[in-house]
Design a protein around this motif. Sequence first.
Motif, PDB file in Angstrom:
ATOM      1  N   LEU A 162       0.729  -1.223   0.059  1.00  0.00           N
ATOM      2  CA  LEU A 162       0.027   0.051  -0.002  1.00  0.00           C
ATOM      3  C   LEU A 162       0.794   1.285   0.033  1.00  0.00           C
ATOM      4  N   ASN A 163       2.223   1.104  -0.089  1.00  0.00           N
ATOM      5  CA  ASN A 163       3.006   2.320   0.278  1.00  0.00           C
ATOM      6  C   ASN A 163       3.109   3.085  -1.474  1.00  0.00           C
ATOM      7  N   SER A 164       2.099   3.814  -1.488  1.00  0.00           N
ATOM      8  CA  SER A 164       1.791   4.228  -3.064  1.00  0.00           C
ATOM      9  C   SER A 164       1.022   5.570  -2.934  1.00  0.00           C
ATOM     10  N   VAL A 166      -6.069   8.536  -3.197  1.00  0.00           N
ATOM     11  CA  VAL A 166      -7.031   8.826  -4.362  1.00  0.00           C
ATOM     12  C   VAL A 166      -7.919   7.497  -4.453  1.00  0.00           C
ATOM     13  N   HIS A 167      -7.184   6.339  -4.696  1.00  0.00           N
ATOM     14  CA  HIS A 167      -8.103   5.197  -4.817  1.00  0.00           C
ATOM     15  C   HIS A 167      -8.947   5.027  -3.621  1.00  0.00           C
ATOM     16  N   VAL A 168      -8.390   4.795  -2.447  1.00  0.00           N
ATOM     17  CA  VAL A 168      -9.318   4.411  -1.265  1.00  0.00           C
ATOM     18  C   VAL A 168     -10.109   5.604  -0.753  1.00  0.00           C
ATOM     19  N   SER A 169      -9.751   6.809  -0.987  1.00  0.00           N
ATOM     20  CA  SER A 169     -10.667   7.892  -0.588  1.00  0.00           C
ATOM     21  C   SER A 169     -11.944   7.878  -1.505  1.00  0.00           C
ATOM     22  N   SER A 170     -11.791   7.650  -2.679  1.00  0.00           N
ATOM     23  CA  SER A 170     -13.047   7.757  -3.596  1.00  0.00           C
ATOM     24  C   SER A 170     -13.834   6.516  -3.171  1.00  0.00           C
ATOM     25  N   GLU A 205      -2.706  -1.501 -12.593  1.00  0.00           N
ATOM     26  CA  GLU A 205      -1.521  -1.574 -13.763  1.00  0.00           C
ATOM     27  C   GLU A 205      -0.253  -1.440 -13.365  1.00  0.00           C
ATOM     28  N   ALA A 206      -0.088  -0.325 -12.527  1.00  0.00           N
ATOM     29  CA  ALA A 206       1.453   0.146 -12.057  1.00  0.00           C
ATOM     30  C   ALA A 206       2.106  -0.825 -11.316  1.00  0.00           C
TER      31      ALA A 206
END
Length: 343
Positions: free
Chosen positions: A187-189, A194-198, A271-272
């Motif tokens: 999760l160090n990204s 942005v992903h989890v907040s949305s 993807e990243a």
Amino acid sequence: MLVNTDLANLSDLSFRTAFVIYIVALVLSLIHYGRIQSVIDMRRLRDTKAEVDAKELVVAGTGSSTSDSFNEAHGLIDEPFDQELYDKRLAGAKKFSGMAQAMVWFGIALHVVSVITRGLATKRFPLGNMYEYILVMTALAMVIAAVVAQKKNWHTMWPWLLTPMVILMFFNSTVLYAQAAPLVPALNSYWLPVHVSSVSIGASIGLVSGVFSLLYLLRIWQPKGKERGFFGAVAKPLPSAKTLDSLAYKTAIVTLPVFGIGILLGAIWAEAAWGRPWGWDPKETVSLITWILYAAYLHARATAGWKNYKAAWINVLALATSIFNLFFINMVVSGLHSYAGLN
């Protein structure tokens, strides 16, 4: 990365205090709910008496016993309506609703403090495990619910909204609790906030929408002014079916794009991180199903020929899959998203 234990402890204390405050607010809202039921009964009695009086004027001078028959049919007595008692009961109900609303805002303030201090303690966004995710999601859901209840003055909604929140927070502080710690490597990204907040914002609004649809179905079953039995008494203080359906629809309109953006951002992150945007991981799959259900609900709700109550069942199903995804997928099923702090 070191964790500030003082701030972490403050976060835990704020969360537990907010939980207690919400319980107090729930008790106050239940007292208000019970008192407003008697107010509604008196209001309906007053309106029925007014109808009787109007009927008496129509048949006055004819010698007809129509009004007497009407009184007997409705179980009315000839005593005048006690306006003073009605005003007293209404004022008492409003007092408890105001106290409940004030306690809710106090609880929300502590809830937000808990989120902020958790983030400051770990020097990151507090979205690294299930405990933190539900901490943020419940805070968002409470803010949304409070704004709606305050704006529309629908304080009778609080028992229905606070009950699942209190249960979820209790479960979060016991079974799901995780001490403040650095992020796991997966999760160090920079994609995490942005992903989890949305996703959390979309899920929070979807939770509120699903509760409104459930209440709408209850109100359809127990129409306003025609309530019967235990469930009728429970449904009596609720707003009209039209109002509840409108609230569910409007909140779902926000849920669909926000939750969809969260899924899309998750695919970009995948993807990243994993070299593919989509792999039908259990959490990915159930999240997509939930989003499709929200889309199906909005489509059905806006399609001519579809009854609103049929569409509401789709929204309830979306709520069920969201809860299933939150607990069963995170806690039981193994997958690439099994980093909830429980595995």
